[in-house]
Design a protein around this motif. Sequence first.
Motif, short mmCIF file in Angstrom:
data_model
loop_
_atom_site.label_atom_id
_atom_site.label_comp_id
_atom_site.label_asym_id
_atom_site.label_seq_id
_atom_site.Cartn_x
_atom_site.Cartn_y
_atom_site.Cartn_z
N MET A 1 52.50 -44.23 -8.10
CA MET A 1 51.49 -44.34 -7.05
C MET A 1 51.94 -43.63 -5.78
O MET A 1 51.13 -43.00 -5.10
N ARG A 2 53.23 -43.72 -5.46
CA ARG A 2 53.75 -43.05 -4.27
C ARG A 2 53.63 -41.53 -4.42
O ARG A 2 53.26 -40.83 -3.47
N GLU A 3 53.93 -41.01 -5.61
CA GLU A 3 53.79 -39.57 -5.85
C GLU A 3 52.33 -39.14 -5.74
O GLU A 3 52.03 -38.11 -5.14
N ARG A 4 51.42 -39.91 -6.30
CA ARG A 4 50.00 -39.58 -6.23
C ARG A 4 49.50 -39.63 -4.79
O ARG A 4 48.74 -38.77 -4.35
N LEU A 5 49.94 -40.62 -4.03
CA LEU A 5 49.55 -40.72 -2.63
C LEU A 5 50.05 -39.53 -1.83
O LEU A 5 49.33 -38.99 -0.99
N ALA A 6 51.26 -39.09 -2.11
CA ALA A 6 51.81 -37.91 -1.43
C ALA A 6 50.98 -36.67 -1.75
O ALA A 6 50.72 -35.84 -0.86
N GLN A 7 50.53 -36.54 -2.99
CA GLN A 7 49.68 -35.40 -3.37
C GLN A 7 48.35 -35.45 -2.64
O GLN A 7 47.86 -34.42 -2.14
N VAL A 8 47.75 -36.63 -2.56
CA VAL A 8 46.45 -36.77 -1.89
C VAL A 8 46.59 -36.46 -0.40
O VAL A 8 45.76 -35.73 0.17
N VAL A 9 47.63 -36.98 0.23
CA VAL A 9 47.84 -36.74 1.66
C VAL A 9 48.07 -35.25 1.92
O VAL A 9 47.53 -34.69 2.88
N GLU A 10 48.83 -34.61 1.06
CA GLU A 10 49.09 -33.18 1.22
C GLU A 10 47.80 -32.36 1.09
O GLU A 10 47.55 -31.45 1.88
#
Length: 141
Positions: A21-30
């Motif tokens: 989830m942290r990796e996915r959130l980082a992708q969305v924020v980027e």
Amino acid sequence: MILFLLLCVEVALSLSQMHKMRERLAQVVEAYSARSALAQEMQQSSRERAILLHAMISTDDPFDRDDLLVDLRTLGSRLLKAREQIAAMTLSKTDDAKNLDELVRLADNAMYYVKRSGKGNHRYHQAPRSGAATEALPFQW
């Protein structure tokens, strides 16, 4: 002992899910940050173009006017480049806008409301409850 092992397995699975989830959130924020930067570039270019147009009208010297025209074209190419980059990005299924034209229309509608309400205001897009609300708005290209 079995209960302890089950608890350890549950903790390991939870940590794995949190990492995903942290990796996915980082992708969305980027992705949203990149879109936001491009939208700001478009807004800044548009604002500077309006200022240059006013300066072109105000100046009498044809050489200065020609220099301003070159600057105006440069800003236009920056604006189009940012627009093309936004168009190349894929929008997620959760976005209100499903394509670039819809995104531009929504931004234009929000800008119309801000212009009507005066300086120093902002507005975020809110999906209308009926189609009649968006049909009543003046829309120009």
